[in-house]
Design an enzyme around this catalytic site. Sequence first.
Site, PDB file in Angstrom:
ATOM      1  N   GLU A 145      43.891  31.711  24.150  1.00 58.02           N
ATOM      2  CA  GLU A 145      44.846  32.408  25.008  1.00 58.02           C
ATOM      3  C   GLU A 145      45.213  31.528  26.191  1.00 58.02           C
ATOM      4  O   GLU A 145      45.871  31.967  27.119  1.00 58.02           O
ATOM      5  CB  GLU A 145      44.299  33.757  25.473  1.00 58.02           C
ATOM      6  CG  GLU A 145      42.987  33.695  26.216  1.00 58.02           C
ATOM      7  CD  GLU A 145      42.493  35.066  26.652  1.00 58.02           C
ATOM      8  OE1 GLU A 145      43.160  35.686  27.486  1.00 58.02           O
ATOM      9  OE2 GLU A 145      41.450  35.496  26.142  1.00 58.02           O
ATOM     10  N   CYS A 173      41.157  37.429  23.931  1.00 54.42           N
ATOM     11  CA  CYS A 173      39.891  36.826  23.469  1.00 54.42           C
ATOM     12  C   CYS A 173      39.647  37.041  21.978  1.00 54.42           C
ATOM     13  O   CYS A 173      38.615  36.618  21.444  1.00 54.42           O
ATOM     14  CB  CYS A 173      38.719  37.387  24.271  1.00 54.42           C
ATOM     15  SG  CYS A 173      38.947  37.260  26.039  1.00 54.42           S
ATOM     16  N   HIS A 191      31.192  40.212  22.325  1.00 54.53           N
ATOM     17  CA  HIS A 191      32.055  39.388  23.185  1.00 54.53           C
ATOM     18  C   HIS A 191      31.481  39.475  24.604  1.00 54.53           C
ATOM     19  O   HIS A 191      31.157  40.559  25.075  1.00 54.53           O
ATOM     20  CB  HIS A 191      33.495  39.897  23.145  1.00 54.53           C
ATOM     21  CG  HIS A 191      34.350  39.290  24.222  1.00 54.53           C
ATOM     22  ND1 HIS A 191      34.544  37.933  24.314  1.00 54.53           N
ATOM     23  CD2 HIS A 191      35.012  39.845  25.274  1.00 54.53           C
ATOM     24  CE1 HIS A 191      35.315  37.685  25.360  1.00 54.53           C
ATOM     25  NE2 HIS A 191      35.604  38.822  25.970  1.00 54.53           N
TER      26      HIS A 191
HETATM   27  N1  CAA Z   1      22.064  43.778  43.169  1.00 56.21           N
HETATM   28  C1  CAA Z   1      22.099  44.085  41.838  1.00 56.21           C
HETATM   29  N2  CAA Z   1      23.195  44.598  41.220  1.00 56.21           N
HETATM   30  C2  CAA Z   1      24.294  44.804  41.963  1.00 56.21           C
HETATM   31  C3  CAA Z   1      24.328  44.525  43.353  1.00 56.21           C
HETATM   32  C4  CAA Z   1      23.142  43.975  43.945  1.00 56.21           C
HETATM   33  N3  CAA Z   1      23.097  43.659  45.232  1.00 56.21           N
HETATM   34  N4  CAA Z   1      25.549  44.849  43.814  1.00 56.21           N
HETATM   35  C5  CAA Z   1      26.271  45.323  42.759  1.00 56.21           C
HETATM   36  N5  CAA Z   1      25.508  45.297  41.645  1.00 56.21           N
HETATM   37  C6  CAA Z   1      25.877  45.695  40.297  1.00 56.21           C
HETATM   38  C7  CAA Z   1      26.725  46.948  40.210  1.00 56.21           C
HETATM   39  O1  CAA Z   1      25.917  48.116  40.242  1.00 56.21           O
HETATM   40  C8  CAA Z   1      27.407  46.724  38.880  1.00 56.21           C
HETATM   41  O2  CAA Z   1      26.520  47.026  37.827  1.00 56.21           O
HETATM   42  P1  CAA Z   1      26.921  48.168  36.738  1.00 56.21           P
HETATM   43  O3  CAA Z   1      28.234  47.760  36.151  1.00 56.21           O
HETATM   44  O4  CAA Z   1      25.808  48.116  35.756  1.00 56.21           O
HETATM   45  O5  CAA Z   1      27.037  49.434  37.495  1.00 56.21           O
HETATM   46  C9  CAA Z   1      27.624  45.231  38.822  1.00 56.21           C
HETATM   47  O6  CAA Z   1      26.731  44.673  39.788  1.00 56.21           O
HETATM   48  C10 CAA Z   1      29.037  44.790  39.179  1.00 56.21           C
HETATM   49  O7  CAA Z   1      29.394  45.391  40.385  1.00 56.21           O
HETATM   50  P2  CAA Z   1      30.859  45.984  40.623  1.00 56.21           P
HETATM   51  O8  CAA Z   1      31.269  46.807  39.453  1.00 56.21           O
HETATM   52  O9  CAA Z   1      30.916  46.572  41.970  1.00 56.21           O
HETATM   53  O10 CAA Z   1      31.643  44.589  40.608  1.00 56.21           O
HETATM   54  P3  CAA Z   1      33.162  44.299  40.897  1.00 56.21           P
HETATM   55  O11 CAA Z   1      33.956  45.545  40.934  1.00 56.21           O
HETATM   56  O12 CAA Z   1      33.233  43.411  42.090  1.00 56.21           O
HETATM   57  O13 CAA Z   1      33.619  43.413  39.638  1.00 56.21           O
HETATM   58  C11 CAA Z   1      34.151  43.204  37.330  1.00 56.21           C
HETATM   59  C12 CAA Z   1      33.060  43.500  38.355  1.00 56.21           C
HETATM   60  C13 CAA Z   1      35.135  44.369  37.250  1.00 56.21           C
HETATM   61  C14 CAA Z   1      33.506  42.990  35.958  1.00 56.21           C
HETATM   62  C15 CAA Z   1      34.916  41.908  37.742  1.00 56.21           C
HETATM   63  O14 CAA Z   1      34.026  40.817  37.776  1.00 56.21           O
HETATM   64  C16 CAA Z   1      36.089  41.567  36.867  1.00 56.21           C
HETATM   65  O15 CAA Z   1      37.192  42.087  37.038  1.00 56.21           O
HETATM   66  N6  CAA Z   1      35.902  40.646  35.853  1.00 56.21           N
HETATM   67  C17 CAA Z   1      36.944  40.230  34.955  1.00 56.21           C
HETATM   68  C18 CAA Z   1      37.294  41.302  33.935  1.00 56.21           C
HETATM   69  C19 CAA Z   1      36.277  41.447  32.829  1.00 56.21           C
HETATM   70  O16 CAA Z   1      35.447  40.580  32.596  1.00 56.21           O
HETATM   71  N7  CAA Z   1      36.370  42.571  32.073  1.00 56.21           N
HETATM   72  C20 CAA Z   1      35.480  42.830  30.958  1.00 56.21           C
HETATM   73  C21 CAA Z   1      36.132  43.623  29.879  1.00 56.21           C
HETATM   74  S1  CAA Z   1      37.673  42.848  29.354  1.00 56.21           S
HETATM   75  C22 CAA Z   1      37.175  41.576  28.296  1.00 56.21           C
HETATM   76  O17 CAA Z   1      36.076  41.555  27.832  1.00 56.21           O
HETATM   77  C23 CAA Z   1      38.152  40.481  27.983  1.00 56.21           C
HETATM   78  C24 CAA Z   1      37.791  39.287  28.795  1.00 56.21           C
HETATM   79  O18 CAA Z   1      37.104  38.387  28.332  1.00 56.21           O
HETATM   80  C25 CAA Z   1      38.294  39.229  30.171  1.00 56.21           C
END
Ligand code: CAA
Length: 417
Positions: A83, A115, A250
Amino acid sequence: MKPQVGIEALAFAVPHRYLDIEDLARARGVEPAKYTAGLGAKEMAVPDPGEDAVALAATAAARLLRRNDVDPARIGMLVVGTETGVDHSKAVASHVQGLLKLPRSMRTFDAQHACFGGTAGLMAATEWIASGAGAGRVALVIATDLARYERLGAGEPTQGGGAVAMLVSERPEVLSLDVGLNGTCSMDVYDFWRPHGRREALVDGHYSIDCYLDSVAGAYRGWRERALAREVVRWGERTPSEQLARILYHVPFCKMAKKAHARVRRCDLEDGAGGATLSPEALDGASRSETSYGTQVATSLGLNARVGNAYTASLYLALVGVLHAEARALAGQRVGLFSYGSGCCGEFFSGVVGEGAARKLALADVDGVLAARERVSMEEYERVMAMPPGEPPQATPAPGTFRLVGIRDYRRVYAEG
Ligand code: CAA
Protein backbone atom coordinates in the site's frame (compact mmCIF):
# COMPACT_ATOMS: atom_id res chain seq x y z
CA MET A 1 -4.97 -36.90 -3.51
CA LYS A 2 -4.86 -33.14 -4.11
CA PRO A 3 -1.33 -31.70 -4.37
CA GLN A 4 -0.14 -29.69 -1.39
CA VAL A 5 0.38 -25.97 -1.98
CA GLY A 6 1.96 -23.41 0.29
CA ILE A 7 5.13 -21.64 1.34
CA GLU A 8 8.34 -23.40 0.34
CA ALA A 9 10.74 -20.76 1.68
CA LEU A 10 10.75 -17.19 2.96
CA ALA A 11 13.09 -14.30 3.74
CA PHE A 12 12.68 -10.77 5.06
CA ALA A 13 14.27 -7.33 4.98
CA VAL A 14 13.96 -4.34 7.30
CA PRO A 15 15.33 -0.77 7.23
CA HIS A 16 18.84 -0.46 8.65
CA ARG A 17 17.89 2.01 11.40
CA TYR A 18 15.57 1.57 14.37
CA LEU A 19 14.41 3.66 17.31
CA ASP A 20 13.91 2.33 20.83
CA ILE A 21 10.24 2.94 21.59
CA GLU A 22 11.00 4.20 25.10
CA ASP A 23 13.16 6.98 23.58
CA LEU A 24 10.14 8.06 21.52
CA ALA A 25 7.86 7.96 24.58
CA ARG A 26 10.21 10.09 26.69
CA ALA A 27 10.64 12.61 23.87
CA ARG A 28 6.88 12.91 23.51
CA GLY A 29 6.28 13.23 27.27
CA VAL A 30 4.42 9.91 27.39
CA GLU A 31 4.79 7.30 30.14
CA PRO A 32 6.95 4.61 28.38
CA ALA A 33 4.67 1.87 29.75
CA LYS A 34 1.90 3.16 27.47
CA TYR A 35 3.96 2.17 24.43
CA THR A 36 5.61 -0.96 25.88
CA ALA A 37 2.77 -2.50 27.94
CA GLY A 38 -0.16 -0.57 26.40
CA LEU A 39 0.78 -1.14 22.74
CA GLY A 40 3.28 -4.00 23.14
CA ALA A 41 6.10 -2.23 21.26
CA LYS A 42 9.87 -2.42 21.82
CA GLU A 43 11.52 -0.95 18.73
CA MET A 44 10.38 0.71 15.54
CA ALA A 45 12.06 0.60 12.10
CA VAL A 46 13.05 4.03 10.73
CA PRO A 47 13.32 3.88 6.91
CA ASP A 48 15.13 6.64 5.03
CA PRO A 49 13.99 7.60 1.49
CA GLY A 50 16.54 5.14 0.00
CA GLU A 51 14.70 2.27 1.68
CA ASP A 52 11.40 2.45 -0.19
CA ALA A 53 8.93 -0.37 -0.86
CA VAL A 54 10.87 -1.45 -3.98
CA ALA A 55 14.27 -1.52 -2.27
CA LEU A 56 12.97 -3.58 0.67
CA ALA A 57 11.05 -5.95 -1.62
CA ALA A 58 14.08 -6.52 -3.87
CA THR A 59 16.36 -7.08 -0.86
CA ALA A 60 13.97 -9.65 0.69
CA ALA A 61 13.45 -11.43 -2.65
CA ALA A 62 17.18 -11.52 -3.46
CA ARG A 63 17.86 -13.09 -0.06
CA LEU A 64 15.13 -15.66 -0.62
CA LEU A 65 16.39 -16.72 -4.05
CA ARG A 66 20.09 -16.72 -3.15
CA ARG A 67 19.90 -18.47 0.22
CA ASN A 68 17.50 -21.14 -1.05
CA ASP A 69 19.33 -21.57 -4.34
CA VAL A 70 16.14 -21.03 -6.36
CA ASP A 71 16.42 -21.36 -10.13
CA PRO A 72 14.66 -18.19 -11.47
CA ALA A 73 13.42 -20.22 -14.45
CA ARG A 74 10.99 -21.99 -12.07
CA ILE A 75 9.13 -18.72 -11.34
CA GLY A 76 5.96 -18.17 -13.36
CA MET A 77 4.33 -15.43 -11.28
CA LEU A 78 5.67 -12.47 -9.29
CA VAL A 79 3.11 -10.60 -7.21
CA VAL A 80 3.81 -7.77 -4.79
CA GLY A 81 1.34 -6.74 -2.09
CA THR A 82 1.86 -3.14 -1.01
CA GLU A 83 0.00 0.00 0.00
CA THR A 84 3.11 2.18 -0.27
CA GLY A 85 3.92 1.65 -3.95
CA VAL A 86 6.06 4.23 -5.72
CA ASP A 87 4.08 5.00 -8.88
CA HIS A 88 0.41 5.28 -9.85
CA SER A 89 1.02 2.94 -12.78
CA LYS A 90 4.34 1.09 -12.83
CA ALA A 91 4.21 -1.96 -10.58
CA VAL A 92 6.69 -2.58 -7.76
CA ALA A 93 6.75 -6.10 -9.20
CA SER A 94 8.24 -4.77 -12.46
CA HIS A 95 11.01 -2.98 -10.57
CA VAL A 96 11.80 -6.18 -8.64
CA GLN A 97 11.78 -8.21 -11.86
CA GLY A 98 14.34 -5.86 -13.40
CA LEU A 99 16.56 -5.56 -10.32
CA LEU A 100 16.69 -9.35 -9.85
CA LYS A 101 16.90 -10.10 -13.58
CA LEU A 102 13.93 -12.47 -13.41
CA PRO A 103 12.46 -14.21 -16.50
CA ARG A 104 10.25 -12.40 -19.02
CA SER A 105 7.86 -15.34 -19.10
CA MET A 106 6.46 -14.44 -15.65
CA ARG A 107 3.08 -12.81 -14.93
CA THR A 108 3.87 -9.73 -12.79
CA PHE A 109 1.50 -7.45 -10.89
CA ASP A 110 0.88 -5.59 -7.63
CA ALA A 111 -2.06 -6.18 -5.30
CA GLN A 112 -3.41 -3.28 -3.25
CA HIS A 113 -5.96 -3.33 -0.47
CA ALA A 114 -4.28 -1.62 2.51
CA CYS A 115 -2.54 -4.27 4.66
CA PHE A 116 -4.43 -7.08 2.89
CA GLY A 117 -2.44 -6.85 -0.38
CA GLY A 118 0.16 -9.45 0.64
CA THR A 119 -2.53 -11.99 1.43
CA ALA A 120 -4.38 -11.17 -1.79
CA GLY A 121 -1.11 -12.01 -3.57
CA LEU A 122 -0.51 -15.17 -1.56
CA MET A 123 -4.02 -16.44 -2.31
CA ALA A 124 -3.78 -15.55 -6.03
CA ALA A 125 -0.52 -17.51 -6.20
CA THR A 126 -1.84 -20.44 -4.16
CA GLU A 127 -5.01 -20.77 -6.19
CA TRP A 128 -3.04 -20.39 -9.47
CA ILE A 129 -0.89 -23.35 -8.44
CA ALA A 130 -3.74 -25.41 -6.91
CA SER A 131 -5.86 -24.99 -10.08
CA GLY A 132 -3.09 -26.43 -12.21
CA ALA A 133 -2.72 -23.15 -14.17
CA GLY A 134 0.84 -22.81 -12.88
CA ALA A 135 1.76 -26.03 -14.71
CA GLY A 136 4.51 -26.92 -12.25
CA ARG A 137 5.93 -23.42 -11.95
CA VAL A 138 6.26 -21.55 -8.64
CA ALA A 139 5.25 -18.04 -7.54
CA LEU A 140 7.24 -15.34 -5.81
CA VAL A 141 4.99 -13.33 -3.47
CA ILE A 142 6.35 -10.24 -1.71
CA ALA A 143 4.65 -8.12 0.94
CA THR A 144 6.43 -4.77 1.37
CA ASP A 145 5.48 -1.53 3.12
CA LEU A 146 6.48 1.49 5.16
CA ALA A 147 4.05 2.51 7.92
CA ARG A 148 4.08 6.25 8.47
CA TYR A 149 1.75 8.53 10.47
CA GLU A 150 1.74 12.22 11.43
CA ARG A 151 4.59 13.31 13.69
CA LEU A 152 3.25 13.73 17.26
CA GLY A 153 0.01 11.91 16.40
CA ALA A 154 -1.44 8.88 18.24
CA GLY A 155 -0.22 6.63 15.43
CA GLU A 156 3.42 7.74 15.70
CA PRO A 157 4.50 4.83 17.99
CA THR A 158 2.93 2.33 15.56
CA GLN A 159 5.14 3.16 12.56
CA GLY A 160 7.77 0.83 11.05
CA GLY A 161 8.49 -0.97 7.80
CA GLY A 162 9.73 -4.14 6.19
CA ALA A 163 9.25 -6.76 3.50
CA VAL A 164 8.71 -10.52 3.47
CA ALA A 165 9.32 -12.58 0.31
CA MET A 166 7.73 -16.02 -0.02
CA LEU A 167 8.20 -18.79 -2.56
CA VAL A 168 4.84 -20.50 -3.13
CA SER A 169 4.91 -23.98 -4.64
CA GLU A 170 3.81 -27.60 -4.47
CA ARG A 171 6.68 -28.26 -2.05
CA PRO A 172 5.45 -26.35 1.02
CA GLU A 173 8.37 -27.09 3.33
CA VAL A 174 7.47 -24.13 5.56
CA LEU A 175 3.65 -24.05 5.58
CA SER A 176 1.18 -26.20 3.65
CA LEU A 177 -2.00 -24.12 3.22
CA ASP A 178 -5.51 -25.53 3.73
CA VAL A 179 -6.76 -24.47 0.31
CA GLY A 180 -10.46 -23.58 0.33
CA LEU A 181 -10.95 -23.27 4.09
CA ASN A 182 -10.51 -19.47 4.06
CA GLY A 183 -13.15 -17.29 5.72
CA THR A 184 -13.46 -13.66 4.62
CA CYS A 185 -15.19 -10.56 5.99
CA SER A 186 -15.15 -7.25 4.08
CA MET A 187 -16.98 -3.94 4.65
CA ASP A 188 -16.92 -0.41 3.16
CA VAL A 189 -15.46 1.62 6.07
CA TYR A 190 -13.21 4.68 6.46
CA ASP A 191 -11.01 3.42 9.29
CA PHE A 192 -7.57 4.04 7.76
CA TRP A 193 -6.69 5.54 4.36
CA ARG A 194 -4.02 7.52 2.51
CA PRO A 195 -5.27 9.91 -0.18
CA HIS A 196 -3.09 10.37 -3.28
CA GLY A 197 -0.17 12.70 -2.64
CA ARG A 198 0.04 12.08 1.11
CA ARG A 199 2.99 10.26 2.66
CA GLU A 200 1.33 9.90 6.08
CA ALA A 201 -1.74 7.70 6.51
CA LEU A 202 -4.95 9.09 7.98
CA VAL A 203 -6.60 6.92 10.59
CA ASP A 204 -9.58 6.91 12.90
CA GLY A 205 -7.58 4.91 15.47
CA HIS A 206 -10.15 3.51 17.86
CA TYR A 207 -12.71 2.96 15.09
CA SER A 208 -10.03 1.06 13.12
CA ILE A 209 -9.63 -1.30 16.07
CA ASP A 210 -13.40 -1.91 16.12
CA CYS A 211 -13.42 -2.58 12.34
CA TYR A 212 -10.52 -5.03 12.72
CA LEU A 213 -12.35 -6.85 15.52
CA ASP A 214 -15.63 -7.07 13.55
CA SER A 215 -13.68 -8.38 10.59
CA VAL A 216 -11.75 -11.01 12.55
CA ALA A 217 -15.02 -12.30 14.06
CA GLY A 218 -16.70 -12.62 10.63
CA ALA A 219 -13.66 -14.16 8.94
CA TYR A 220 -12.98 -16.61 11.77
CA ARG A 221 -16.59 -17.80 11.80
CA GLY A 222 -16.38 -18.35 8.01
CA TRP A 223 -13.17 -20.38 8.39
CA ARG A 224 -14.64 -22.36 11.29
CA GLU A 225 -17.73 -23.31 9.31
CA ARG A 226 -15.60 -24.80 6.53
CA ALA A 227 -13.09 -26.37 8.91
CA LEU A 228 -15.93 -28.08 10.83
CA ALA A 229 -17.47 -29.32 7.58
CA ARG A 230 -14.14 -30.83 6.52
CA GLU A 231 -13.58 -32.19 10.07
CA VAL A 232 -10.33 -30.28 10.42
CA VAL A 233 -11.67 -29.14 13.84
CA ARG A 234 -14.60 -30.31 16.01
CA TRP A 235 -16.74 -28.99 18.81
CA GLY A 236 -15.62 -30.87 21.91
CA GLU A 237 -13.77 -30.37 25.13
CA ARG A 238 -11.55 -27.88 23.33
CA THR A 239 -13.18 -25.19 21.20
CA PRO A 240 -12.32 -25.11 17.46
CA SER A 241 -9.90 -22.17 17.89
CA GLU A 242 -8.13 -24.02 20.72
CA GLN A 243 -7.38 -26.82 18.26
CA LEU A 244 -5.02 -24.51 16.34
CA ALA A 245 -1.50 -24.79 17.77
CA ARG A 246 -0.88 -21.08 17.17
CA ILE A 247 -2.89 -18.21 15.69
CA LEU A 248 -1.04 -15.42 13.94
CA TYR A 249 -2.78 -12.08 13.49
CA HIS A 250 -2.13 -8.95 11.44
CA VAL A 251 -0.03 -6.85 13.83
CA PRO A 252 -0.44 -3.05 13.47
CA PHE A 253 0.90 -3.01 17.06
CA CYS A 254 1.43 -6.10 19.21
CA LYS A 255 -1.43 -5.49 21.64
CA MET A 256 -3.85 -5.73 18.71
CA ALA A 257 -3.10 -9.46 18.40
CA LYS A 258 -4.18 -9.91 22.01
CA LYS A 259 -7.46 -8.06 21.39
CA ALA A 260 -8.05 -10.11 18.21
CA HIS A 261 -7.42 -13.39 20.01
CA ALA A 262 -9.92 -12.49 22.72
CA ARG A 263 -12.50 -11.79 19.99
CA VAL A 264 -11.86 -15.15 18.29
CA ARG A 265 -12.22 -16.96 21.62
CA ARG A 266 -15.42 -15.04 22.28
CA CYS A 267 -16.86 -16.27 18.95
CA ASP A 268 -16.33 -19.87 20.03
CA LEU A 269 -17.62 -19.29 23.56
CA GLU A 270 -20.76 -17.51 22.30
CA ASP A 271 -21.49 -20.02 19.55
CA GLY A 272 -20.58 -23.24 21.39
CA ALA A 273 -22.91 -25.36 23.46
CA GLY A 274 -21.67 -23.98 26.80
CA GLY A 275 -21.85 -20.29 25.83
CA ALA A 276 -25.41 -19.68 26.96
CA THR A 277 -24.59 -20.81 30.49
CA LEU A 278 -21.83 -18.23 31.04
CA SER A 279 -22.50 -14.89 32.73
CA PRO A 280 -21.27 -11.80 30.79
CA GLU A 281 -18.35 -11.48 33.26
CA ALA A 282 -17.37 -15.16 32.89
CA LEU A 283 -17.60 -14.86 29.11
CA ASP A 284 -15.36 -11.81 29.16
CA GLY A 285 -12.84 -13.49 31.49
CA ALA A 286 -12.71 -16.70 29.43
CA SER A 287 -12.28 -14.69 26.19
CA ARG A 288 -9.30 -12.81 27.61
CA SER A 289 -7.57 -15.94 28.97
CA GLU A 290 -3.89 -15.11 29.52
CA THR A 291 -3.06 -18.82 29.33
CA SER A 292 -4.54 -19.15 25.88
CA TYR A 293 -2.88 -15.91 24.70
CA GLY A 294 0.47 -17.05 26.12
CA THR A 295 0.28 -20.46 24.44
CA GLN A 296 -1.35 -19.62 21.13
CA VAL A 297 -0.24 -16.08 20.28
CA ALA A 298 2.60 -14.51 22.30
CA THR A 299 5.51 -16.32 20.62
CA SER A 300 4.52 -14.96 17.21
CA LEU A 301 5.09 -11.33 18.25
CA GLY A 302 8.85 -11.24 18.90
CA LEU A 303 9.82 -9.92 15.48
CA ASN A 304 6.88 -7.51 15.15
CA ALA A 305 7.75 -5.93 18.51
CA ARG A 306 11.18 -5.07 17.12
CA VAL A 307 10.12 -3.79 13.70
CA GLY A 308 6.78 -2.07 14.28
CA ASN A 309 4.00 -2.06 11.72
CA ALA A 310 4.91 -3.14 8.20
CA TYR A 311 1.32 -3.13 6.88
CA THR A 312 1.10 -5.98 4.27
CA ALA A 313 4.23 -7.62 5.67
CA SER A 314 3.15 -7.61 9.33
CA LEU A 315 1.28 -10.93 9.34
CA TYR A 316 4.18 -12.57 7.51
CA LEU A 317 6.71 -11.10 9.95
CA ALA A 318 4.61 -12.82 12.63
CA LEU A 319 4.99 -16.07 10.65
CA VAL A 320 8.75 -15.59 10.42
CA GLY A 321 8.81 -14.71 14.15
CA VAL A 322 6.87 -17.74 15.36
CA LEU A 323 8.84 -20.15 13.20
CA HIS A 324 12.10 -18.57 14.31
CA ALA A 325 11.02 -19.19 17.90
CA GLU A 326 9.57 -22.68 17.61
CA ALA A 327 9.54 -24.21 14.10
CA ARG A 328 10.80 -27.56 15.33
CA ALA A 329 8.10 -27.90 17.97
CA LEU A 330 5.38 -26.82 15.54
CA ALA A 331 6.29 -29.21 12.70
CA GLY A 332 3.18 -31.15 11.65
CA GLN A 333 0.83 -28.86 13.60
CA ARG A 334 -1.91 -26.62 12.21
CA VAL A 335 -1.77 -22.85 12.71
CA GLY A 336 -4.37 -20.17 11.94
CA LEU A 337 -3.59 -16.83 10.28
CA PHE A 338 -5.67 -13.65 10.12
CA SER A 339 -4.93 -10.92 7.60
CA TYR A 340 -6.60 -7.49 7.88
CA GLY A 341 -6.56 -4.61 5.42
CA SER A 342 -8.37 -1.41 6.36
CA GLY A 343 -11.16 -0.21 4.20
CA CYS A 344 -11.67 -3.19 4.82
CA CYS A 345 -11.04 -6.87 4.06
CA GLY A 346 -10.13 -9.59 6.54
CA GLU A 347 -9.30 -13.21 5.81
CA PHE A 348 -8.78 -16.10 8.23
CA PHE A 349 -6.94 -19.11 6.84
CA SER A 350 -4.84 -22.00 8.09
CA GLY A 351 -1.99 -24.32 7.26
CA VAL A 352 0.23 -27.06 8.60
CA VAL A 353 3.84 -26.27 9.51
CA GLY A 354 6.27 -28.33 7.43
CA GLU A 355 9.04 -30.62 8.62
CA GLY A 356 11.52 -28.42 6.75
CA ALA A 357 10.42 -25.16 8.42
CA ALA A 358 13.29 -25.03 10.96
CA ARG A 359 15.91 -25.57 8.26
CA LYS A 360 14.31 -22.95 6.00
CA LEU A 361 14.04 -20.43 8.85
CA ALA A 362 17.71 -20.84 9.65
CA LEU A 363 18.39 -19.63 6.09
CA ALA A 364 16.30 -16.50 6.77
CA ASP A 365 18.87 -15.58 9.47
CA VAL A 366 16.48 -13.60 11.68
CA ASP A 367 19.09 -12.76 14.31
CA GLY A 368 21.64 -11.69 11.69
CA VAL A 369 19.21 -9.34 9.91
CA LEU A 370 18.22 -7.69 13.21
CA ALA A 371 21.80 -7.45 14.45
CA ALA A 372 22.88 -5.60 11.29
CA ARG A 373 20.61 -2.66 12.24
CA GLU A 374 21.74 0.52 13.92
CA ARG A 375 19.90 2.09 16.86
CA VAL A 376 19.35 5.82 16.30
CA SER A 377 18.82 8.68 18.71
CA MET A 378 15.65 10.74 18.78
CA GLU A 379 17.51 13.55 16.97
CA GLU A 380 18.52 11.18 14.18
CA TYR A 381 14.94 9.81 13.98
CA GLU A 382 13.61 13.36 13.53
CA ARG A 383 16.28 14.10 10.90
CA VAL A 384 15.55 10.95 8.86
CA MET A 385 11.75 11.37 9.03
CA ALA A 386 12.08 14.97 7.79
CA MET A 387 13.98 13.91 4.63
CA PRO A 388 11.92 14.67 1.51
CA PRO A 389 10.62 11.57 -0.31
CA GLY A 390 12.52 10.75 -3.46
CA GLU A 391 15.70 12.45 -2.22
CA PRO A 392 17.66 9.58 -0.70
CA PRO A 393 20.79 10.39 1.27
CA GLN A 394 23.99 9.39 -0.53
CA ALA A 395 24.86 5.99 0.95
CA THR A 396 26.39 2.84 -0.49
CA PRO A 397 23.95 -0.07 -0.14
CA ALA A 398 25.14 -2.73 2.31
CA PRO A 399 26.21 -5.97 0.59
CA GLY A 400 23.19 -7.92 -0.64
CA THR A 401 20.76 -5.00 -0.27
CA PHE A 402 19.15 -2.54 -2.70
CA ARG A 403 18.62 1.21 -2.28
CA LEU A 404 16.91 3.96 -4.22
CA VAL A 405 19.76 6.28 -5.24
CA GLY A 406 17.84 8.97 -7.11
CA ILE A 407 15.03 9.92 -9.46
CA ARG A 408 16.00 11.05 -12.97
CA ASP A 409 13.34 12.25 -15.44
CA TYR A 410 10.68 10.82 -13.11
CA ARG A 411 12.39 7.40 -13.30
CA ARG A 412 13.56 5.74 -10.11
CA VAL A 413 17.15 4.50 -10.06
CA TYR A 414 18.28 1.75 -7.69
CA ALA A 415 21.70 0.39 -6.75
CA GLU A 416 22.72 -3.00 -5.34
CA GLY A 417 25.38 -3.39 -2.66
N1 CAA B 1 0.74 1.99 31.20
C1 CAA B 1 0.23 0.88 30.60
N2 CAA B 1 -0.74 0.93 29.64
C2 CAA B 1 -1.20 2.14 29.28
C3 CAA B 1 -0.72 3.33 29.88
C4 CAA B 1 0.30 3.21 30.87
N3 CAA B 1 0.83 4.28 31.46
N4 CAA B 1 -1.38 4.37 29.32
C5 CAA B 1 -2.25 3.85 28.41
N5 CAA B 1 -2.14 2.51 28.39
C6 CAA B 1 -2.86 1.56 27.56
C7 CAA B 1 -4.33 1.87 27.36
O1 CAA B 1 -5.11 1.38 28.44
C8 CAA B 1 -4.59 1.15 26.06
O2 CAA B 1 -4.73 -0.24 26.30
P1 CAA B 1 -6.10 -1.00 25.87
O3 CAA B 1 -6.29 -0.74 24.41
O4 CAA B 1 -5.82 -2.42 26.17
O5 CAA B 1 -7.18 -0.38 26.67
C9 CAA B 1 -3.31 1.31 25.28
O6 CAA B 1 -2.31 1.66 26.25
C10 CAA B 1 -3.35 2.41 24.23
O7 CAA B 1 -3.83 3.57 24.83
P2 CAA B 1 -4.86 4.54 24.07
O8 CAA B 1 -5.96 3.73 23.47
O9 CAA B 1 -5.20 5.66 24.97
O10 CAA B 1 -3.86 5.04 22.93
P3 CAA B 1 -4.09 6.13 21.82
O11 CAA B 1 -5.51 6.52 21.72
O12 CAA B 1 -3.10 7.22 22.04
O13 CAA B 1 -3.65 5.38 20.47
C11 CAA B 1 -4.03 3.76 18.77
C12 CAA B 1 -3.74 4.00 20.25
C13 CAA B 1 -5.47 4.16 18.44
C14 CAA B 1 -3.83 2.28 18.46
C15 CAA B 1 -3.05 4.61 17.90
O14 CAA B 1 -1.72 4.22 18.17
C16 CAA B 1 -3.30 4.54 16.42
O15 CAA B 1 -4.15 5.25 15.88
N6 CAA B 1 -2.56 3.65 15.67
C17 CAA B 1 -2.70 3.49 14.25
C18 CAA B 1 -3.98 2.77 13.87
C19 CAA B 1 -3.93 1.28 14.11
O16 CAA B 1 -2.88 0.68 14.28
N7 CAA B 1 -5.12 0.63 14.09
C20 CAA B 1 -5.23 -0.81 14.27
C21 CAA B 1 -6.37 -1.40 13.52
S1 CAA B 1 -6.30 -0.95 11.78
C22 CAA B 1 -5.12 -2.02 11.11
O17 CAA B 1 -4.79 -3.01 11.69
C23 CAA B 1 -4.52 -1.68 9.78
C24 CAA B 1 -3.16 -1.13 10.01
O18 CAA B 1 -2.16 -1.83 9.93
C25 CAA B 1 -3.06 0.30 10.33
